[in-house]
Design an enzyme around this catalytic site. Structure first.
Site, mmCIF file in Angstrom:
data_model
loop_
_atom_site.group_PDB
_atom_site.id
_atom_site.type_symbol
_atom_site.label_atom_id
_atom_site.label_comp_id
_atom_site.label_asym_id
_atom_site.label_seq_id
_atom_site.Cartn_x
_atom_site.Cartn_y
_atom_site.Cartn_z
ATOM 1 N N GLY A 52 0.628 -1.265 -0.022
ATOM 2 C CA GLY A 52 0.047 -0.020 0.016
ATOM 3 C C GLY A 52 0.736 1.214 -0.071
ATOM 4 O O GLY A 52 1.983 1.219 0.379
ATOM 5 N N HIS A 53 0.299 2.506 -0.461
ATOM 6 C CA HIS A 53 0.854 3.650 -0.153
ATOM 7 C C HIS A 53 -0.353 4.553 -0.757
ATOM 8 O O HIS A 53 -1.260 4.288 -1.190
ATOM 9 C CB HIS A 53 2.117 3.930 -1.316
ATOM 10 C CG HIS A 53 1.712 3.667 -2.525
ATOM 11 N ND1 HIS A 53 1.880 2.809 -3.508
ATOM 12 C CD2 HIS A 53 1.198 4.655 -3.614
ATOM 13 C CE1 HIS A 53 1.626 2.913 -4.828
ATOM 14 N NE2 HIS A 53 0.933 4.217 -4.796
ATOM 15 N N ALA A 54 -0.034 5.966 -0.253
ATOM 16 C CA ALA A 54 -0.968 7.088 -0.741
ATOM 17 C C ALA A 54 -0.291 8.342 -1.249
ATOM 18 O O ALA A 54 1.207 8.228 -1.561
ATOM 19 C CB ALA A 54 -1.553 7.632 0.560
ATOM 20 N N ARG A 99 -3.952 2.966 -1.034
ATOM 21 C CA ARG A 99 -4.700 1.840 -1.794
ATOM 22 C C ARG A 99 -3.826 0.683 -1.617
ATOM 23 O O ARG A 99 -2.647 0.780 -1.224
ATOM 24 C CB ARG A 99 -4.506 2.431 -3.066
ATOM 25 C CG ARG A 99 -3.605 2.150 -4.138
ATOM 26 C CD ARG A 99 -2.454 3.123 -3.830
ATOM 27 N NE ARG A 99 -2.857 4.356 -3.501
ATOM 28 C CZ ARG A 99 -3.244 5.511 -4.670
ATOM 29 N NH1 ARG A 99 -2.944 5.127 -5.941
ATOM 30 N NH2 ARG A 99 -3.508 6.553 -4.399
#
Ligand code: TYD
Length: 137
Positions: A52-54, A99
């Site tokens: 995940g990351h944003a 996400r």
């Protein structure tokens, strides 16, 4: 700040023909951001997940141009999972949304249409930092 309820599936134009279908994404009045970059993820082992990351500023349209995968969206308060499995549907991920991409079918291709050029400093890679970022916004 954006929330997951503003991240919707967009139905792309589909031009049908006996020899197959064609969908288009282009800078136009209906495009919510200016397209600066397109990349795609492929050769992902079936069943696997991508971490995940944003992004602080980047917005994306994510399209399963082949195969299928799930995208889990998280705005720090709410989560939802969207299954992408149609080449004429784009998931609009707005800025500031965590996400995770999961459950790739083998041979799936994830195409991303992005509002900015690649910029490492636009990423939030750590979930705790993401939660702090959302609280400070
Ligand atoms: P990343 O966006 O973290 O993808 P995922 O979360 O799905 O694994 O990118 C993975 C790696 O690719 C990371 O080291 C950065 C690099 N990368 C580029 O060099 N250019 C790009 O345009 C993108 C999207 C990623």
């Amino acid at each position: 700040m954006e929330n997951i309820f503003n991240c919707n599936l967009v139905e792309l134009q589909k031009i049908k023909n006996r020899a197959g279908n064609l969908s288009v994404v282009e800078n136009s009045g209906s495009m919510p951001f200016d397209i600066k970059r397109v990349y795609y993820i492929y050769d992902v082992p079936g069943g696997s997940d991508r971490g995940g990351h944003a992004h602080k500023e980047l917005e994306q349209y994510v399209i399963a141009v082949s195969g299928a995968f799930d995208i889990q969206l998280d705005d720090g308060k709410n989560k939802k999972t969207v299954r992408l499995d149609r080449p004429y549907l784009a998931l609009h991920i707005k800025k500031g949304i965590w996400r995770e991409t999961r459950n790739f079918t083998s041979g799936a291709i994830c195409m991303v249409i992005a509002s900015h050029k690649y910029d490492y400093s636009d990423y939030i890679h750590d979930y705790d930092n993401f939660i702090k970022y959302r609280k400070n916004e």
